[in-house]
Motif scaffolding. Structure first.
Motif, short mmCIF file in Angstrom:
data_model
loop_
_atom_site.label_atom_id
_atom_site.label_comp_id
_atom_site.label_asym_id
_atom_site.label_seq_id
_atom_site.Cartn_x
_atom_site.Cartn_y
_atom_site.Cartn_z
N GLY A 96 -6.04 -23.90 15.73
CA GLY A 96 -5.97 -24.76 16.90
C GLY A 96 -4.65 -24.71 17.64
N LEU A 97 -3.77 -23.78 17.26
CA LEU A 97 -2.45 -23.68 17.89
C LEU A 97 -2.31 -22.45 18.80
N GLU A 122 -21.35 -16.69 10.19
CA GLU A 122 -22.27 -17.51 9.43
C GLU A 122 -22.62 -18.73 10.30
N LYS A 123 -23.91 -19.00 10.42
CA LYS A 123 -24.39 -20.04 11.33
C LYS A 123 -23.76 -21.41 11.05
N ALA A 130 -17.36 -22.41 17.20
CA ALA A 130 -16.73 -23.15 18.32
C ALA A 130 -15.57 -22.36 18.91
N PHE A 131 -14.77 -21.69 18.06
CA PHE A 131 -13.67 -20.87 18.54
C PHE A 131 -14.20 -19.75 19.43
N GLY A 136 -15.54 -17.41 25.16
CA GLY A 136 -16.50 -16.73 26.03
C GLY A 136 -17.54 -15.90 25.30
N PHE A 137 -17.56 -15.95 23.98
CA PHE A 137 -18.60 -15.25 23.23
C PHE A 137 -19.93 -15.98 23.40
N LYS A 138 -21.01 -15.22 23.46
CA LYS A 138 -22.36 -15.77 23.57
C LYS A 138 -23.19 -15.29 22.38
#
Length: 161
Positions: A96-97, A122-123, A130-131, A136-138
């Motif tokens: 988160g930094l 892993e789902k 979230a990262f 921008g990953f889909k």
């Protein structure tokens, strides 16, 4: 916070192994059985496999105040400019930094011809998903992955460059 992203070197192997172990246990607790994690870490992050990764793929480390605290491992560029992000891990207390983002951006800058980065997640790895979504990953696919006798629910995520 002073941060530096650089190519990984042989002398970083022990620290990268520690980051992988620490992060795996924190990330996959309750998702992947500990014995499966242990088997994977012992094999995938052995000294021999780490040296092989250094020779055959692109590895970056993140240093904060001179100490290696994270790493990213990218495959060679494939047809059509596709690159797999095989691993990106950093100590949980430093997430988160912006360190993970810097590891991702360095590859985009360095790897010529890159058009797409994909990763299998892993789902139930909500922090990782979230990262990637924030970057921008889909999600393009979901599938079951047999992993050392344990079925993982996996999502493939892709980011176009």
């Amino acid at each position: 916070m002073e941060m530096n992203i650089r190519p990984m070197q042989d002398e970083d192997i022990k620290q990268v192994q520690d980051i992988a172990k620490t992060t795996w246990y924190a990330t996959y607790k309750g998702i992947i059985p500990v014995e499966v994690q242990n088997n994977f870490l012992k094999t995938a992050y052995s000294d021999e496999n780490m040296k092989r990764r250094l020779e055959r793929s692109f590895l970056y480390v993140a240093e904060v105040e001179g100490k290696v605290v994270g790493f990213a491992n990218y495959s060679p560029i494939r047809d059509g400019g596709k690159v797999e992000l095989a691993a990106i891990y950093l100590y949980p207390q430093l997430q988160g930094l912006g360190i993970g983002t810097a590891l991702l951006q360095q590859a985009i800058i360095d790897l010529e011809g890159i058009k797409e980065i994909y990763i299998n997640v892993e789902k139930e790895n909500h922090i990782g998903k979230a990262f990637y979504e924030a970057k921008g990953f889909k999600i393009v696919e979901e599938f079951d992955d047999l992993f050392d006798g344990h079925t993982l629910k996996t999502v493939r995520m892709v980011m176009k460059i």
